[in-house]
Design a protein around this motif. Structure first.
Motif, PDB file in Angstrom:
ATOM      1  N   UNK A  38      49.529  42.366   1.385  1.00 50.87           N
ATOM      2  CA  UNK A  38      49.604  41.021   1.961  1.00 50.87           C
ATOM      3  C   UNK A  38      48.876  39.998   1.088  1.00 50.87           C
ATOM      4  N   UNK A  39      47.740  40.395   0.516  1.00 55.22           N
ATOM      5  CA  UNK A  39      47.021  39.477  -0.374  1.00 55.22           C
ATOM      6  C   UNK A  39      47.845  39.188  -1.630  1.00 55.22           C
ATOM      7  N   UNK A  45      53.211  33.835  -2.963  1.00 53.39           N
ATOM      8  CA  UNK A  45      53.699  32.679  -2.205  1.00 53.39           C
ATOM      9  C   UNK A  45      52.949  31.399  -2.583  1.00 53.39           C
ATOM     10  N   UNK A  46      51.648  31.518  -2.818  1.00 53.68           N
ATOM     11  CA  UNK A  46      50.862  30.350  -3.217  1.00 53.68           C
ATOM     12  C   UNK A  46      51.332  29.828  -4.579  1.00 53.68           C
ATOM     13  N   UNK A  47      51.604  30.741  -5.495  1.00 52.23           N
ATOM     14  CA  UNK A  47      52.109  30.334  -6.814  1.00 52.23           C
ATOM     15  C   UNK A  47      53.478  29.683  -6.673  1.00 52.23           C
ATOM     16  N   UNK A  53      55.990  22.531  -5.421  1.00 54.72           N
ATOM     17  CA  UNK A  53      55.332  21.235  -5.276  1.00 54.72           C
ATOM     18  C   UNK A  53      55.438  20.439  -6.578  1.00 54.72           C
ATOM     19  N   UNK A  54      55.186  21.125  -7.715  1.00 54.09           N
ATOM     20  CA  UNK A  54      55.281  20.473  -9.023  1.00 54.09           C
ATOM     21  C   UNK A  54      56.706  20.008  -9.298  1.00 54.09           C
TER      22      UNK A  54
END
Length: 190
Positions: A38-39, A45-47, A53-54
């Motif tokens: 999960x980590x 997912x964060x990347x 976003x960019x």
């Protein structure tokens, strides 16, 4: 004894199954593995979020730049849309100036004609000025290749080299952009 009592006794008196102990241990290991998984998934997912976003910011900036360029193109079209028409009208101004230069101003019989040509010339030049068409008549100024076209160079010790000493034809600018260069004679060192 009732059946209910019998099952309660059976549940309390049975020794724990070793398979249940292994299952609990496997579940603990699985929870450790699943936390690591999960980590890792969270980091992925964060990347992905940062990348999206960019990309969204870039797309927004591109859209804003395209809008700004379109506005500038429209503004230039408004400013310089008259350029072809101005090029067609400049010979008329030149001809009026030639007529004024060629006519005998001392002759009283032609005074009405001279006055009419002068008024026509003035109204024509004023109309051009209202649309930001400005004459470039550089006599006495240094030669500027961005605004002037040198027809000839004449040695003249009275003025500095590269100074405009005569103007054959005025130049014109439209909103600061050159429409027609001034045709000039430039001084050169003797």
């Amino acid at each position: 004894m009732s059946t209910q009592d019998y099952t309660d006794i059976q549940n309390t008196t049975e020794p724990q199954n070793p398979a249940e102990e292994v299952t609990e241990q496997t579940q603990a290991e699985a929870s450790d593995i699943s936390i690591e998984a999960l980590q890792a998934q969270l980091a992925t997912l964060a990347a992905g979020y940062e990348s999206a976003k960019e990309q969204a910011l870039r797309a927004q900036a591109d859209a804003q730049n395209a809008r700004r360029r379109a506005e500038q193109d429209v503004e230039k079209a408004h400013k310089f849309g008259l350029e072809k028409m101005v090029n067609d009208l400049l010979p008329v101004v030149d001809n009026l100036e030639r007529a004024l230069a060629a006519i005998d101003t001392g002759n009283e019989a032609l005074s009405a004609v001279v006055e009419g040509i002068q008024l026509t010339h003035k109204s024509f030049v004023d109309a051009l000025a209202r649309h930001q068409v400005i004459a470039v008549s550089p006599v006495g100024e240094p030669f500027d290749p961005n605004l002037h076209q040198a027809v000839s160079a004449v040695p003249n010790p009275d003025v500095e080299p590269n100074t405009v000493i005569n103007c054959f034809q005025k130049g014109y600018t439209l909103h600061g952009r050159l429409v027609r260069p001034a045709m000039v004679v430039v001084s050169k060192a003797p």
